[in-house]
Design an enzyme around this catalytic site. Structure first.
Site, PDB file in Angstrom:
ATOM      1  CD  GLU A 107      -2.920  -1.194   2.267  1.00 38.67           C
ATOM      2  OE1 GLU A 107      -3.731  -0.250   2.332  1.00 38.67           O
ATOM      3  OE2 GLU A 107      -2.899  -2.136   3.075  1.00 38.67           O
ATOM      4  CD  GLU A 117     -10.932  -6.285   6.308  1.00 36.13           C
ATOM      5  OE1 GLU A 117     -10.028  -5.504   5.957  1.00 36.13           O
ATOM      6  OE2 GLU A 117     -11.039  -7.450   5.878  1.00 36.13           O
ATOM      7  CG  ASP A 154     -14.560  -2.245   5.533  1.00 29.91           C
ATOM      8  OD1 ASP A 154     -14.845  -1.033   5.567  1.00 29.91           O
ATOM      9  OD2 ASP A 154     -13.478  -2.680   5.098  1.00 29.91           O
ATOM     10  CG  ASN A 163      -7.914   0.501   7.674  1.00 28.16           C
ATOM     11  OD1 ASN A 163      -6.951   0.841   8.344  1.00 28.16           O
ATOM     12  ND2 ASN A 163      -7.916   0.543   6.360  1.00 28.16           N
ATOM     13  N   GLY A 213      -7.225   5.233   4.916  1.00 26.25           N
ATOM     14  CA  GLY A 213      -6.627   6.214   4.020  1.00 26.25           C
ATOM     15  C   GLY A 213      -7.247   7.594   4.172  1.00 26.25           C
ATOM     16  CE1 TYR A 273     -11.231  -4.214  -1.345  1.00 24.02           C
ATOM     17  CE2 TYR A 273     -12.050  -6.410  -1.715  1.00 24.02           C
ATOM     18  CZ  TYR A 273     -11.877  -5.329  -0.895  1.00 24.02           C
ATOM     19  OH  TYR A 273     -12.361  -5.368   0.392  1.00 24.02           O
TER      20      TYR A 273
END
Length: 332
Positions: A26, A296, A283, A298, A302, A243
């Site tokens: 990433e 999950e 999510d 994060n 971002g 994705y």
């Protein structure tokens, strides 16, 4: 007040070292997140003195174009904004470095970051706090066999989701429809992690919900959930489409009052249960009958112009500058 080489002097501005880049898949989004944070800080020159700290794919730290030891790079900084994503930046590695030099930094601690990044451990935390999450199995690279795959194939409805247990974003994630795809997806996921998570596929709509600390009188404040859908508005979520960039983001999401409330409460519960701080994003999948599953969390989402967290902030009339300043103000 800043301390340097045993001397103390006063500075009217706070020197913020912004870490970006890093040795993970990433890398590119991290560069963009860091650039956005640097840009915001430069809009407040009377308060902040931003310092661009670039970390290469090889893990070398750079300041002013020169390679330096991490401790030397940080010796003049007052606080660090961690804009790294993925392995090294989100799994506790860089956090341990920052904690060792005792410098304040944004985001979660080393322990909480590692816990959130490890999908297997995070699911155990969800279960302890009564947060529904899809049924799953964990395979270990060193001791799994085709017999494990046969068991999963016979006992799970297909398709199933296959993803590395410890990796950022969607790296190594696949949707497997048959035994051949399952084996292929597992082998691919093992390239990113020593453990692989195989998860039941939840048919429905996807949502993501950000949480920020100490806003509008709440210890953990849930932002408006964002709905993520395919452009053709099908009622099931296509992981492969997400994705590859073929999705539509709707903010605020088109959820019922009950669904929205459940998403927000679960996001706050996950943030608290995992021991996260400052901000996070979880999510979810929502079934046609309105049941909400958490997928999950994060710990360091971002913050680019295209990222979901800034869009959620905008939806509640919260300018990025008004977000960055409070985060740095409470960083300890």
């Amino acid at each position: 007040m800043r301390y340097t080489l045993g001397m103390t002097f006063f500075s009217p501005r706070i020197r913020v070292a912004v870490l970006r880049g890093g040795p993970s898949s990433e890398y590119d989004v991290s560069l963009k997140t860091g650039a956005q944070i640097l840009s915001i800080l430069r809009e407040m020159p009377e308060t902040y003195e931003p310092v661009d700290v670039f970390i290469s794919r090889d893990g070398e730290w750079h300041r002013g174009g020169l390679v330096e030891d991490a401790h030397r790079v940080l010796r003049h900084a007052d606080v660090v904004w961690n804009a790294l994503h993925g392995s090294y930046g989100e799994d506790g590695q860089v956090q341990r470095i920052l904690e060792s030099v005792q410098i304040p930094f944004t985001g979660s601690s080393a322990v909480a970051s590692a816990l959130s990044m490890n999908k297997e451990m995070a699911k155990k935390v969800y279960a302890l706090h009564s947060l529904d999450t899809p049924q799953h199995e964990v395979l270990e690279k060193d001791n799994y066999s085709d017999d494990h795959l046969v068991f999963i194939f016979r006992n799970y409805l297909h398709p199933v989701i296959v993803k590395p247990s410890s990796s950022g974003s969607s790296i190594g994630m696949r949707l497997a429809h048959d035994f051949g795809e399952l084996k292929e997806a597992v082998d691919e996921a093992f390239a990113h992690s020593k453990k692989v998570l195989i998860e039941e596929f939840i048919k429905g709509r996807e949502a993501t919900c950000g949480v920020v600390d100490n806003f509008r009188g709440q210890r953990h404040y849930a932002l408006i959930p964002v709905e993520i859908r395919k452009p053709n508005h099908k009622t099931f979520f296509d992981y492969d489409a997400k994705y590859s960039g073929k999705t539509q983001e709707i903010c605020p999401g088109r959820f019922t009052i009950v669904e929205r409330s459940m998403i927000e409460e679960m996001a706050k519960s996950a943030h608290h249960a995992l021991g996260l701080r400052h901000y996070s994003r979880s999510d979810f999948m929502i079934t046609p009958k309105g049941k909400v599953y958490i997928l999950e969390t994060n710990s360091l989402p971002g913050f680019t112009a295209e990222s979901l967290l800034p869009k959620s902030l905008e939806a509640v009339a919260w300018h990025p500058r008004a977000f960055v300043h409070p985060v740095l103000s409470v960083t300890k």
